[in-house]
Design a protein around this motif. Sequence first.
Motif, PDB file in Angstrom:
ATOM      1  N   LYS A 216       8.322   1.668   4.556  1.00 14.24           N
ATOM      2  CA  LYS A 216      10.193   0.958   4.123  1.00 14.24           C
ATOM      3  C   LYS A 216      10.734   2.227   3.858  1.00 14.24           C
ATOM      4  O   LYS A 216      11.767   2.306   4.078  1.00 14.24           O
ATOM      5  N   MET A 217      10.224   3.625   2.554  1.00 17.58           N
ATOM      6  CA  MET A 217      11.179   3.750   2.232  1.00 17.58           C
ATOM      7  C   MET A 217      11.687   5.113   2.896  1.00 17.58           C
ATOM      8  O   MET A 217      12.982   5.142   3.136  1.00 17.58           O
TER       9      MET A 217
ATOM     10  N   LEU B 252      16.142   8.528  -6.103  1.00 16.66           N
ATOM     11  CA  LEU B 252      15.318   8.810  -7.118  1.00 16.66           C
ATOM     12  C   LEU B 252      13.875   9.308  -6.374  1.00 16.66           C
ATOM     13  O   LEU B 252      13.617   8.552  -6.287  1.00 16.66           O
ATOM     14  N   HIS B 253      13.832  10.847  -6.310  1.00 13.95           N
ATOM     15  CA  HIS B 253      12.484  10.936  -6.438  1.00 13.95           C
ATOM     16  C   HIS B 253      11.627  11.215  -7.359  1.00 13.95           C
ATOM     17  O   HIS B 253      12.344  12.297  -7.477  1.00 13.95           O
ATOM     18  N   ARG B 254      10.698  10.585  -7.756  1.00 16.51           N
ATOM     19  CA  ARG B 254      10.392  11.200  -8.958  1.00 16.51           C
ATOM     20  C   ARG B 254       8.779  12.206  -8.819  1.00 16.51           C
ATOM     21  O   ARG B 254       8.681  12.164 -10.172  1.00 16.51           O
ATOM     22  N   ASP B 255       8.912  12.519  -7.687  1.00 19.23           N
ATOM     23  CA  ASP B 255       7.813  14.014  -7.501  1.00 19.23           C
ATOM     24  C   ASP B 255       9.078  15.283  -6.458  1.00 19.23           C
ATOM     25  O   ASP B 255       8.293  15.537  -5.591  1.00 19.23           O
ATOM     26  N   LEU B 256      10.201  15.337  -7.312  1.00 22.09           N
ATOM     27  CA  LEU B 256      11.423  15.979  -6.409  1.00 22.09           C
ATOM     28  C   LEU B 256      10.378  17.077  -6.412  1.00 22.09           C
ATOM     29  O   LEU B 256      10.377  17.935  -8.098  1.00 22.09           O
ATOM     30  N   HIS B 257       9.926  17.807  -5.828  1.00 24.41           N
ATOM     31  CA  HIS B 257       9.582  19.792  -6.058  1.00 24.41           C
ATOM     32  C   HIS B 257       9.134  20.457  -4.498  1.00 24.41           C
ATOM     33  O   HIS B 257      10.099  19.682  -3.510  1.00 24.41           O
ATOM     34  N   ALA B 258       9.186  21.710  -4.982  1.00 26.39           N
ATOM     35  CA  ALA B 258      10.228  22.411  -3.531  1.00 26.39           C
ATOM     36  C   ALA B 258       8.518  22.382  -2.377  1.00 26.39           C
ATOM     37  O   ALA B 258       9.186  22.420  -1.178  1.00 26.39           O
TER      38      ALA B 258
ATOM     39  N   HIS C 226       6.505   7.925  -1.255  1.00 22.40           N
ATOM     40  CA  HIS C 226       6.029   6.746  -1.471  1.00 22.40           C
ATOM     41  C   HIS C 226       6.567   6.141  -3.066  1.00 22.40           C
ATOM     42  O   HIS C 226       6.714   5.113  -3.421  1.00 22.40           O
ATOM     43  N   ASP C 227       6.838   7.113  -3.859  1.00 18.70           N
ATOM     44  CA  ASP C 227       6.985   7.373  -4.724  1.00 18.70           C
ATOM     45  C   ASP C 227       9.601   7.926  -4.800  1.00 18.70           C
ATOM     46  O   ASP C 227       9.357   8.495  -6.188  1.00 18.70           O
ATOM     47  N   VAL C 228       9.481   7.349  -4.598  1.00 20.06           N
ATOM     48  CA  VAL C 228      11.123   6.990  -4.345  1.00 20.06           C
ATOM     49  C   VAL C 228      11.239   5.681  -5.000  1.00 20.06           C
ATOM     50  O   VAL C 228      11.713   4.625  -4.509  1.00 20.06           O
ATOM     51  N   GLU C 229      13.182   5.398  -5.110  1.00 17.92           N
ATOM     52  CA  GLU C 229      13.565   4.030  -5.320  1.00 17.92           C
ATOM     53  C   GLU C 229      14.947   4.619  -5.482  1.00 17.92           C
ATOM     54  O   GLU C 229      15.881   5.620  -5.418  1.00 17.92           O
ATOM     55  N   VAL C 230      15.927   4.096  -4.479  1.00 14.23           N
ATOM     56  CA  VAL C 230      17.273   3.820  -4.474  1.00 14.23           C
ATOM     57  C   VAL C 230      17.536   2.725  -5.155  1.00 14.23           C
ATOM     58  O   VAL C 230      17.654   1.649  -5.176  1.00 14.23           O
ATOM     59  N   ARG C 231      19.070   3.889  -6.251  1.00 14.90           N
ATOM     60  CA  ARG C 231      19.995   3.018  -6.843  1.00 14.90           C
ATOM     61  C   ARG C 231      20.591   2.035  -6.524  1.00 14.90           C
ATOM     62  O   ARG C 231      21.653   2.693  -5.563  1.00 14.90           O
ATOM     63  N   GLN C 232      21.207   0.976  -7.041  1.00 14.22           N
ATOM     64  CA  GLN C 232      22.419  -0.140  -5.788  1.00 14.22           C
ATOM     65  C   GLN C 232      23.803   0.579  -6.550  1.00 14.22           C
ATOM     66  O   GLN C 232      23.987  -0.107  -7.593  1.00 14.22           O
ATOM     67  N   ARG C 233      23.995   2.107  -6.581  1.00 15.54           N
ATOM     68  CA  ARG C 233      24.543   1.924  -7.383  1.00 15.54           C
ATOM     69  C   ARG C 233      26.713   2.723  -6.687  1.00 15.54           C
ATOM     70  O   ARG C 233      25.810   3.905  -5.486  1.00 15.54           O
TER      71      ARG C 233
ATOM     72  N   SER D 241       0.855  -1.676   0.185  1.00 13.66           N
ATOM     73  CA  SER D 241       0.173  -0.019   0.146  1.00 13.66           C
ATOM     74  C   SER D 241       0.911   1.065   0.072  1.00 13.66           C
ATOM     75  O   SER D 241       2.474   1.021   0.125  1.00 13.66           O
ATOM     76  N   THR D 242      -0.054   1.986  -0.665  1.00 20.82           N
ATOM     77  CA  THR D 242       1.201   3.700  -0.918  1.00 20.82           C
ATOM     78  C   THR D 242       1.906   3.683   0.791  1.00 20.82           C
ATOM     79  O   THR D 242       2.728   4.079   0.936  1.00 20.82           O
ATOM     80  N   GLY D 243       0.925   3.343   1.766  1.00 21.97           N
ATOM     81  CA  GLY D 243       1.306   3.963   3.433  1.00 21.97           C
ATOM     82  C   GLY D 243       2.340   3.037   3.643  1.00 21.97           C
ATOM     83  O   GLY D 243       3.449   3.459   4.287  1.00 21.97           O
TER      84      GLY D 243
END
Length: 206
Positions: free
Chosen positions: A65-66, A144-150, A170-177, A58-60
């Motif tokens: 988790k993030m 990577l925050h896919r909704d990065l704004h002020a 909720h719309d964030v991804e962590v790249r393993q690099r 779920s979104t929550g």
Amino acid sequence: LDVDWRRLSDDPRVNIVKKGPARVVYALDPGEGFPTLFVKEYRRPTWFDELRFMVRRSTGRAEWKMSLRLAALDVRVPRVLALGEERRCRRVIWNFLVTEAIEDAIPLTTLVGKLSRDEVAHLARRCGVDLGRFVRKIHDAGILHRDLHAGNVLVQRKDGDVTFTLMDLHDVEVRQRPDGLSRRERFDNLILFNRFWEGTVSRSAR
């Protein structure tokens, strides 16, 4: 804490901060000696959301988790206190997330909205380097925050210091690099973040 989470809108201690088709954000004042709490109640506006939450978090739960993951990466995020979720036949019926308010912190959009154009330019010159370092830290960590704004960045000014906090995770991804996000990902994310400032401050201030 004596709260009917299902009927928050009826609680006299609660104010609605933000309301949309996908969620409602409440501010809850528990009383003297306790910090303000923010409660995000997530909704399922479409049948696509109904189906999606049958096979994924779920979104929550995703935001919870993030939040833990980013905190472990030493990125400032709101402290999560509780998660509520109800499922029936694998369907998410209802879910919410409770976070602790950060003292004197407000969204960057709110701060800018209170200032004149000249004051915004002065703020950009004074805090731009700190904000840039904050965003770079996020990118270096592979976030990577896919909704990065002020509106998704909280700013706190105290004793001459400025700190930033990332929210809506909720719309964030962590790249393993080892080196974080790629050059292209950083560039695209900065373009997304810069869109807010168009028409708000001059090009030179941006």
